[in-house]
Structures are given as structure tokens and as C-alpha cells.
Design an enzyme around this catalytic site. Sequence first.
Site, PDB file in Angstrom:
ATOM      1  N   ASP A 155     108.419 -60.680 -68.688  1.00 46.90           N
ATOM      2  CA  ASP A 155     109.580 -61.352 -68.105  1.00 46.90           C
ATOM      3  C   ASP A 155     110.677 -61.407 -69.161  1.00 46.90           C
ATOM      4  O   ASP A 155     110.416 -61.187 -70.354  1.00 46.90           O
ATOM      5  CB  ASP A 155     109.220 -62.763 -67.610  1.00 46.90           C
ATOM      6  CG  ASP A 155     110.131 -63.210 -66.475  1.00 46.90           C
ATOM      7  OD1 ASP A 155     111.124 -62.519 -66.173  1.00 46.90           O
ATOM      8  OD2 ASP A 155     109.859 -64.272 -65.881  1.00 46.90           O
ATOM      9  N   ASP A 156     111.909 -61.700 -68.704  1.00 41.29           N
ATOM     10  CA  ASP A 156     112.999 -61.799 -69.685  1.00 41.29           C
ATOM     11  C   ASP A 156     112.877 -63.071 -70.507  1.00 41.29           C
ATOM     12  O   ASP A 156     113.069 -63.056 -71.713  1.00 41.29           O
ATOM     13  CB  ASP A 156     114.385 -61.684 -68.996  1.00 41.29           C
ATOM     14  CG  ASP A 156     114.558 -62.619 -67.804  1.00 41.29           C
ATOM     15  OD1 ASP A 156     113.616 -63.367 -67.465  1.00 41.29           O
ATOM     16  OD2 ASP A 156     115.649 -62.601 -67.197  1.00 41.29           O
ATOM     17  N   ASP A 180     111.434 -70.610 -69.551  1.00 43.93           N
ATOM     18  CA  ASP A 180     112.278 -71.800 -69.722  1.00 43.93           C
ATOM     19  C   ASP A 180     111.380 -73.024 -69.584  1.00 43.93           C
ATOM     20  O   ASP A 180     110.833 -73.529 -70.572  1.00 43.93           O
ATOM     21  CB  ASP A 180     113.409 -71.756 -68.680  1.00 43.93           C
ATOM     22  CG  ASP A 180     114.417 -72.876 -68.827  1.00 43.93           C
ATOM     23  OD1 ASP A 180     114.021 -73.983 -69.223  1.00 43.93           O
ATOM     24  OD2 ASP A 180     115.609 -72.681 -68.536  1.00 43.93           O
TER      25      ASP A 180
END
Length: 160
Positions: free
Chosen positions: A91-92, A95
Site C-alpha cells: 500500500d502507499d 495512517d
Amino acid sequence: MATSYATVTWDQLHRDARQLASTLMTRGPFKGIVAITRGGMIPAAIIARELDCRLIDTISVVTYDEEKMGEPSVIKNADAAGDGEGFLIIDDLVDSGVTAQLVRKLMPKAVFACLYAKPSGRPVTDMFVVEVPQDTWVLFPWDTAPLFIPPLASKPAVKA
Ligand SMILES: O=P(O)(O)OC[C@H]1O[C@H](OP(=O)(O)OP(=O)(O)O)[C@H](O)[C@@H]1O
Ligand SMILES: Nc1nc2[nH]cnc2c(=O)[nH]1
Ligand SMILES: [Mg+2]
């Protein structure tokens, strides 16, 4: 709500993805890669090229509407990866870690890696490149465009 923004350029993203790939060389070879759409797709493509990995599947998780978080829902599974054994999930960023947790539950045997990690999501990822403060919103190159800024001299002078 984010109190600041961090802009990531295409160049920086490419460098960070290559750095992650170089660390991942020690964890592979992988049977395939699962990209978490949509943010994980470009990092996954760069990493797949570096690791010479041809099999790429996707898992689609919908969590955020703009910057607002909702209930995460999986709208497409990565059937090729089974329980994740031998697979790499990309994934980028992490969070809150909610997206990563959900995906890891579905593929518990996979390695999970991302480019950027905020403190709350950090424990959920096996690997990341750069830590970002929790209150900073990362702006990816696909979220932004160069903007004309008028020169300082074109503005009326402020009187002391
Ligand atoms: O750790 P979390 O709090 O779950 O946040 C991280 C996720 O949020 C973003 O995706 P988003 O849901 O915005 O969708 P997108 O990738 O399609 O832009 C990002 O790409 C991660 O997948
Ligand atoms: N673009 C972007 N998407 C996110 N989703 C959750 N956190 C973030 C962030 O910092 N930037
Ligand atoms: Mg995403």
C-alpha cells in the site's frame, strides 16, 4: 483533521518505492504481489518491476471519503493470494492502520509493506520507508498539480 500537508513528488515516490524494493529483496522471492487499491497500485507496479514479479492481484478497500474516515468495506478480494503465503501486500501508506489490519486478517501469511507510515499504523506494517507525523496529510503526486505562484514583487508592498 490534518494540521499540515506533506507533498510527495513523482521522483520522490519512485525513489522511495525503489528503496522499499531493495529492502524487500531480503524477504523474497515472492510468488506475487497484492496491491491495495487505489493508492497501492503505482508503488506495487514499481516494486514488481524491481523484484521481477509478474503476478499482481488487487484488493479493493473503501475507507475514506476525501479526508474523512468511514467504515472500511472490501469490494474486491485478492483471490490469487489465498491466505497470503508467499505473497507481498503493498500500500502507499498506513495512517490509522485500519485498512492494513483488515487486509492482513484476510491474508495473515503475507508480508505487508508500504512507503509511508504514521505512528498509529506503524505496528501493522512489516516494513516502510518514511515515518510521517500523525497530524500530517500526505499529498501524493496523483492528488496534486503544479500551480502558478505570482512573484513577490508583483504584490502591493505592506506598509510598516
Ligand atoms: O491506515 P488507514 O487509516 O486505513 O489509511 C490508509 C489507507 O487510506 C488510503 O486509502 P483510501 O481509503 O483513501 O483509498 P485510495 O487508496 O483509493 O485513495 C491509503 O491509500 C491507505 O490505503
Ligand atoms: N492521500 C492520503 N490518503 C490518506 N488516507 C489516510 N491517510 C492519508 C494521507 O495522509 N494521505
Ligand atoms: Mg488506499
